[in-house]
Motif scaffolding. Structure first.
Motif, PDB file in Angstrom:
ATOM      1  N   GLY A  15     -13.633 -25.986 -14.496  1.00  0.00           N
ATOM      2  CA  GLY A  15     -12.527 -26.361 -15.363  1.00  0.00           C
ATOM      3  C   GLY A  15     -12.090 -25.261 -16.297  1.00  0.00           C
ATOM      4  N   GLY A  16     -12.883 -24.211 -16.375  1.00  0.00           N
ATOM      5  CA  GLY A  16     -12.580 -23.105 -17.261  1.00  0.00           C
ATOM      6  C   GLY A  16     -11.635 -22.098 -16.642  1.00  0.00           C
ATOM      7  N   SER A  17     -11.411 -21.009 -17.390  1.00  0.00           N
ATOM      8  CA  SER A  17     -10.477 -19.969 -16.965  1.00  0.00           C
ATOM      9  C   SER A  17     -11.138 -18.602 -17.048  1.00  0.00           C
ATOM     10  CB  SER A  17      -9.233 -19.975 -17.858  1.00  0.00           C
ATOM     11  OG  SER A  17      -8.529 -21.191 -17.754  1.00  0.00           O
ATOM     12  N   LEU A  18     -10.605 -17.711 -16.248  1.00  0.00           N
ATOM     13  CA  LEU A  18     -11.103 -16.337 -16.220  1.00  0.00           C
ATOM     14  C   LEU A  18      -9.972 -15.456 -15.713  1.00  0.00           C
ATOM     15  CD1 LEU A  18     -13.951 -15.123 -16.827  1.00  0.00           C
ATOM     16  CD2 LEU A  18     -14.355 -15.146 -14.356  1.00  0.00           C
ATOM     17  N   ARG A  19      -9.902 -14.228 -16.207  1.00  0.00           N
ATOM     18  CA  ARG A  19      -8.931 -13.277 -15.688  1.00  0.00           C
ATOM     19  C   ARG A  19      -9.664 -12.048 -15.191  1.00  0.00           C
ATOM     20  NH1 ARG A  19      -4.027 -10.110 -18.808  1.00  0.00           N
ATOM     21  NH2 ARG A  19      -5.786  -8.829 -19.526  1.00  0.00           N
ATOM     22  N   VAL A  20      -9.370 -11.674 -13.963  1.00  0.00           N
ATOM     23  CA  VAL A  20      -9.902 -10.437 -13.411  1.00  0.00           C
ATOM     24  C   VAL A  20      -8.784  -9.415 -13.315  1.00  0.00           C
ATOM     25  CG1 VAL A  20     -11.889 -11.438 -12.225  1.00  0.00           C
ATOM     26  CG2 VAL A  20      -9.678 -11.361 -11.061  1.00  0.00           C
ATOM     27  N   SER A  21      -9.153  -8.152 -13.460  1.00  0.00           N
ATOM     28  CA  SER A  21      -8.177  -7.074 -13.455  1.00  0.00           C
ATOM     29  C   SER A  21      -8.554  -6.032 -12.414  1.00  0.00           C
ATOM     30  CB  SER A  21      -8.134  -6.391 -14.832  1.00  0.00           C
ATOM     31  OG  SER A  21      -7.857  -7.302 -15.853  1.00  0.00           O
ATOM     32  N   CYS A  22      -7.565  -5.287 -11.988  1.00  0.00           N
ATOM     33  CA  CYS A  22      -7.796  -4.219 -11.023  1.00  0.00           C
ATOM     34  C   CYS A  22      -6.914  -3.039 -11.419  1.00  0.00           C
ATOM     35  CB  CYS A  22      -7.479  -4.699  -9.620  1.00  0.00           C
ATOM     36  SG  CYS A  22      -7.521  -3.410  -8.363  1.00  0.00           S
ATOM     37  N   ALA A  23      -7.543  -1.945 -11.744  1.00  0.00           N
ATOM     38  CA  ALA A  23      -6.822  -0.738 -12.136  1.00  0.00           C
ATOM     39  C   ALA A  23      -6.759   0.237 -10.962  1.00  0.00           C
ATOM     40  CB  ALA A  23      -7.511  -0.086 -13.326  1.00  0.00           C
ATOM     41  N   ALA A  24      -5.618   0.885 -10.862  1.00  0.00           N
ATOM     42  CA  ALA A  24      -5.421   1.910  -9.819  1.00  0.00           C
ATOM     43  C   ALA A  24      -4.968   3.181 -10.514  1.00  0.00           C
ATOM     44  CB  ALA A  24      -4.392   1.444  -8.804  1.00  0.00           C
ATOM     45  N   PRO A  25      -5.898   3.924 -11.063  1.00  0.00           N
ATOM     46  CA  PRO A  25      -5.546   5.035 -11.941  1.00  0.00           C
ATOM     47  C   PRO A  25      -4.796   6.187 -11.279  1.00  0.00           C
ATOM     48  CG  PRO A  25      -7.902   5.044 -11.462  1.00  0.00           C
ATOM     49  CD  PRO A  25      -7.352   3.769 -10.930  1.00  0.00           C
ATOM     50  N   GLY A  26      -4.972   6.375  -9.995  1.00  0.00           N
ATOM     51  CA  GLY A  26      -4.296   7.470  -9.326  1.00  0.00           C
ATOM     52  C   GLY A  26      -3.167   6.962  -8.464  1.00  0.00           C
ATOM     53  N   GLY A  27      -2.413   7.835  -7.890  1.00  0.00           N
ATOM     54  CA  GLY A  27      -1.388   7.439  -6.950  1.00  0.00           C
ATOM     55  C   GLY A  27      -0.146   6.851  -7.599  1.00  0.00           C
ATOM     56  N   ILE A  28       0.747   6.403  -6.765  1.00  0.00           N
ATOM     57  CA  ILE A  28       2.014   5.850  -7.233  1.00  0.00           C
ATOM     58  C   ILE A  28       1.915   4.330  -7.129  1.00  0.00           C
ATOM     59  CG2 ILE A  28       4.506   5.922  -6.980  1.00  0.00           C
ATOM     60  CD1 ILE A  28       4.165   8.570  -5.486  1.00  0.00           C
ATOM     61  N   PHE A  29       1.343   3.725  -8.164  1.00  0.00           N
ATOM     62  CA  PHE A  29       1.009   2.295  -8.146  1.00  0.00           C
ATOM     63  C   PHE A  29       2.215   1.430  -7.846  1.00  0.00           C
ATOM     64  CE2 PHE A  29      -1.529  -1.319  -9.051  1.00  0.00           C
ATOM     65  CZ  PHE A  29      -0.764  -2.198  -9.799  1.00  0.00           C
ATOM     66  N   ARG A  30       3.373   1.832  -8.374  1.00  0.00           N
ATOM     67  CA  ARG A  30       4.548   0.967  -8.221  1.00  0.00           C
ATOM     68  C   ARG A  30       4.982   0.842  -6.777  1.00  0.00           C
ATOM     69  NH1 ARG A  30       6.342   5.779 -10.349  1.00  0.00           N
ATOM     70  NH2 ARG A  30       7.922   6.897  -9.126  1.00  0.00           N
ATOM     71  N   ASN A  31       4.463   1.695  -5.910  1.00  0.00           N
ATOM     72  CA  ASN A  31       4.819   1.625  -4.495  1.00  0.00           C
ATOM     73  C   ASN A  31       3.898   0.691  -3.699  1.00  0.00           C
ATOM     74  OD1 ASN A  31       6.823   3.444  -4.976  1.00  0.00           O
ATOM     75  ND2 ASN A  31       5.828   5.164  -3.968  1.00  0.00           N
ATOM     76  N   TYR A  32       2.845   0.197  -4.338  1.00  0.00           N
ATOM     77  CA  TYR A  32       1.854  -0.568  -3.603  1.00  0.00           C
ATOM     78  C   TYR A  32       2.135  -2.069  -3.679  1.00  0.00           C
ATOM     79  CZ  TYR A  32      -0.852   3.707  -4.677  1.00  0.00           C
ATOM     80  OH  TYR A  32      -1.275   4.993  -4.851  1.00  0.00           O
ATOM     81  N   VAL A  33       2.028  -2.749  -2.548  1.00  0.00           N
ATOM     82  CA  VAL A  33       1.863  -4.198  -2.570  1.00  0.00           C
ATOM     83  C   VAL A  33       0.379  -4.439  -2.859  1.00  0.00           C
ATOM     84  CG1 VAL A  33       1.888  -6.307  -1.204  1.00  0.00           C
ATOM     85  CG2 VAL A  33       3.755  -4.647  -0.978  1.00  0.00           C
TER      86      VAL A  33
END
Length: 118
Positions: A15-33
Motif C-alpha cells: 500500500g506504500g509508495s516508492l520512487r526509483v531513479s535512473c541516471a544516464a550521465p553520459g551520451g545524448i539522453f534526450r535521444n533515448y527511449v
C-alpha cells in the motif's frame, strides 16, 4: 556506450509508495527511449513501462497501470518510476533500460531491489 545507474529501491509495506531513479550521465539522453523492467525471484524479466524521448508518450504493463508513473527530466538526464499502492507481487529487482536509434532496449542498468512486505 550508454551508462545507466539506478537508485532509490528499498523496503516498503504493501500500500506504500516508492520512487526509483535512473541516471544516464553520459551520451545524448534526450535521444533515448527509456524503459523500466523488473525481475522477480525465479521469474523472467518483464516489461513495466516506457517513455518516449520527449516524455510525451508513455506505455505501461497492465499489471502496473494506474499505480505506476514513468517520467523523465532530460535536463537532469534522469528517468523516474513512481510506484504507488505497492503490492507484495511488485517485489523484484527493477532495471532501467535505454533504446537508442529505434533499436531494442540494448543498454541496461545494474538494477535496484524493491521489496514490498505484506
Amino acid at each position: 556506450q550508454v551508462q545507466l545507474v539506478e537508485s532509490g529501491g528499498g523496503l516498503v509495506q504493501a500500500g506504500g509508495s516508492l520512487r526509483v531513479s535512473c541516471a544516464a550521465p553520459g551520451g545524448i539522453f534526450r535521444n533515448y527511449v527509456m524503459g523500466w523492467f523488473r525481475q522477480a525471484p525465479g521469474k523472467g524479466r518483464e516489461f513495466v513501462a516506457r517513455i518516449s524521448w520527449s516524455g510525451g508518450s508513455t506505455y505501461y504493463a497492465d499489471s502496473v497501470k494506474g499505480r505506476f508513473t514513468i517520467s523523465r527530466d532530460n535536463a537532469k538526464k534522469t528517468v523516474y518510476l513512481q510506484m504507488n499502492s505497492l503490492k507484495p507481487e511488485d517485489t523484484a529487482v527493477y532495471y532501467c533500460a535505454a533504446s537508442v536509434g529505434g533499436a531494442d532496449f540494448g543498454f541496461w542498468g545494474q538494477g535496484t531491489q524493491v521489496t514490498v512486505s505484506s
